[in-house]
Design a protein around this motif. Structure first.
Motif, short mmCIF file in Angstrom:
data_model
loop_
_atom_site.label_atom_id
_atom_site.label_comp_id
_atom_site.label_asym_id
_atom_site.label_seq_id
_atom_site.Cartn_x
_atom_site.Cartn_y
_atom_site.Cartn_z
N HIS A 108 0.32 39.96 41.23
CA HIS A 108 -1.96 39.65 41.57
C HIS A 108 -2.07 38.00 41.80
N TYR A 109 -1.06 37.48 41.23
CA TYR A 109 -1.54 36.05 41.55
C TYR A 109 -1.49 35.47 43.29
N ARG A 110 -2.28 34.99 43.70
CA ARG A 110 -2.55 34.12 45.05
C ARG A 110 -3.52 32.42 44.71
N SER A 111 -3.32 31.79 45.86
CA SER A 111 -4.51 30.94 45.27
C SER A 111 -3.37 30.01 47.35
N LEU A 112 -4.71 29.48 47.31
CA LEU A 112 -4.59 28.38 48.48
C LEU A 112 -5.85 27.53 48.51
N GLY A 113 -6.18 26.63 49.96
CA GLY A 113 -6.81 25.61 49.78
C GLY A 113 -5.79 24.57 49.87
N ALA A 114 -6.60 22.96 50.13
CA ALA A 114 -6.20 22.28 50.35
C ALA A 114 -6.10 20.90 49.47
N SER A 115 -7.19 21.60 47.65
CA SER A 115 -7.25 21.00 47.14
C SER A 115 -6.77 20.10 46.08
N GLY A 116 -5.35 20.29 46.07
CA GLY A 116 -4.57 19.75 45.60
C GLY A 116 -3.91 18.76 45.96
N SER A 124 -10.47 19.17 34.99
CA SER A 124 -9.81 19.82 35.00
C SER A 124 -8.66 20.87 33.49
N PHE A 125 -8.11 20.05 33.42
CA PHE A 125 -7.59 20.73 32.01
C PHE A 125 -7.41 21.82 30.85
N TRP A 126 -9.01 21.37 31.04
CA TRP A 126 -9.46 22.34 30.02
C TRP A 126 -10.35 23.66 30.80
N MET A 127 -10.39 23.62 31.85
CA MET A 127 -10.62 24.62 32.53
C MET A 127 -9.18 25.73 33.14
N ASP A 128 -8.08 24.52 33.18
CA ASP A 128 -6.95 24.76 33.51
C ASP A 128 -6.25 26.01 32.24
N LYS A 129 -6.58 25.37 30.80
CA LYS A 129 -6.51 26.32 29.60
C LYS A 129 -7.43 27.68 29.31
N ILE A 134 -10.06 29.16 40.12
CA ILE A 134 -9.83 27.87 40.74
C ILE A 134 -8.68 26.89 40.47
N ASN A 135 -7.39 27.14 40.89
CA ASN A 135 -6.70 26.17 40.50
C ASN A 135 -7.07 25.12 39.68
N HIS A 136 -7.33 24.56 38.12
CA HIS A 136 -7.30 23.20 38.50
C HIS A 136 -6.19 22.93 37.22
N ASN A 137 -4.51 23.74 37.65
CA ASN A 137 -3.57 23.11 37.38
C ASN A 137 -3.12 22.04 39.00
N ALA A 138 -3.09 22.58 39.95
CA ALA A 138 -3.10 22.17 40.77
C ALA A 138 -3.58 20.92 41.03
N HIS A 139 -4.98 21.32 41.12
CA HIS A 139 -5.86 19.35 40.66
C HIS A 139 -4.61 18.29 39.83
N LEU A 140 -4.53 19.20 39.05
CA LEU A 140 -4.12 18.16 37.54
C LEU A 140 -2.93 17.81 38.73
N SER A 141 -2.06 18.17 39.35
CA SER A 141 -0.62 18.50 39.92
C SER A 141 -0.86 17.37 41.26
N GLY A 142 -2.14 17.32 41.90
CA GLY A 142 -2.46 16.54 42.62
C GLY A 142 -2.30 15.39 42.74
N ALA A 143 -3.91 15.70 41.11
CA ALA A 143 -3.71 13.82 40.93
C ALA A 143 -2.36 13.05 40.97
N ILE A 144 -1.41 13.60 39.62
CA ILE A 144 -0.90 12.95 38.83
C ILE A 144 0.19 12.57 40.09
N TYR A 145 0.89 13.33 41.38
CA TYR A 145 1.22 13.25 42.30
C TYR A 145 0.97 12.05 43.22
#
Length: 200
Positions: A107-115, A153-158, A164-175
């Motif tokens: 059931h999971y899907r994700s899209l977008g360049a946000s990361g 992003s961390f709060w919303m991911d939890k 919204i894929n907040h985890n991708a935002h965090l991972s992208g920021a770290i990268y």
């Protein structure tokens, strides 16, 4: 120039996908297709399609303003195509934690360049921590924006539940930060020196 090319390709593919539901279904990140059908290209192509025009516009405007700066810096460090390598690899790296977390979820899907856009933005923050970023017409120091962005992003991911894929935002920021430090370790010391000397 490369930033504009990436924007043009993303806008074109997103626009085509808006018109063709089958295309977006083929390009979007859907873990079972990667895991069972070995469509590994989805780890990259999901960053070329967006949910709607608002989603696309926000990402591409952000990429336009910050991408040109990072393109110049990365190009100087690793060559003219370095920024393309950085951006495309950021799309993949930013989505990997989400993919692994939802690997068996049909059931999971994700899209977008946000990361990837987050990677570009945080690379910029590393270079210019006290530059001003306009947030809803309010100028905010880049380092303050980064801290709030990460916390939110961390709060919303939890919390979840907003599609919204907040985890991708965090991972992208770290990268974005790690990529820049790997390419030029001295940027870490320069960041700390600039951080200690606030200036707008």
């Amino acid at each position: 120039m490369l930033t504009l090319a990436l924007i043009a390709v993303t806008v074109l593919v997103s626009w085509l996908a808006f018109q063709r539901p089958r295309l977006i279904e083929r390009l979007i990140l859907w873990p079972p297709a990667v895991d069972r059908q070995r469509q590994y290209d989805r780890l990259l192509t999901h960053g070329l399609v967006h949910a709607d025009w608002g989603h696309l516009l926000f990402n591409m405007i952000t990429l336009f303003f910050f991408g040109r700066v990072i393109e110049s810096v990365v190009g100087g460090l690793i060559g003219p195509l370095g920024f393309v390598l950085f951006y495309l690899s950021a799309i993949v790296v930013a989505i990997l934690p989400s993919y692994l977390r939802h690997r068996h979820d049909p059931h999971y899907r994700s899209l977008g360049a946000s990361g990837a856009v987050s990677a570009v933005l945080f690379a910029y923050v590393l270079l210019q921590p006290w530059s001003l970023i306009i947030v809803l017409v309010v100028p905010v120091p880049a380092i303050l924006y980064a801290v709030v962005y990460v916390a939110y992003s961390f709060w919303m991911d939890k919390r979840g539940g907003d599609n919204i894929n907040h985890n991708a935002h965090l991972s992208g920021a770290i990268y974005g930060v790690l990529f820049m430090l790997l390419m030029e370790p001295r940027l870490g010391g320069e960041f700390l020196r600039r951080l200690a000397s606030p200036g707008f």
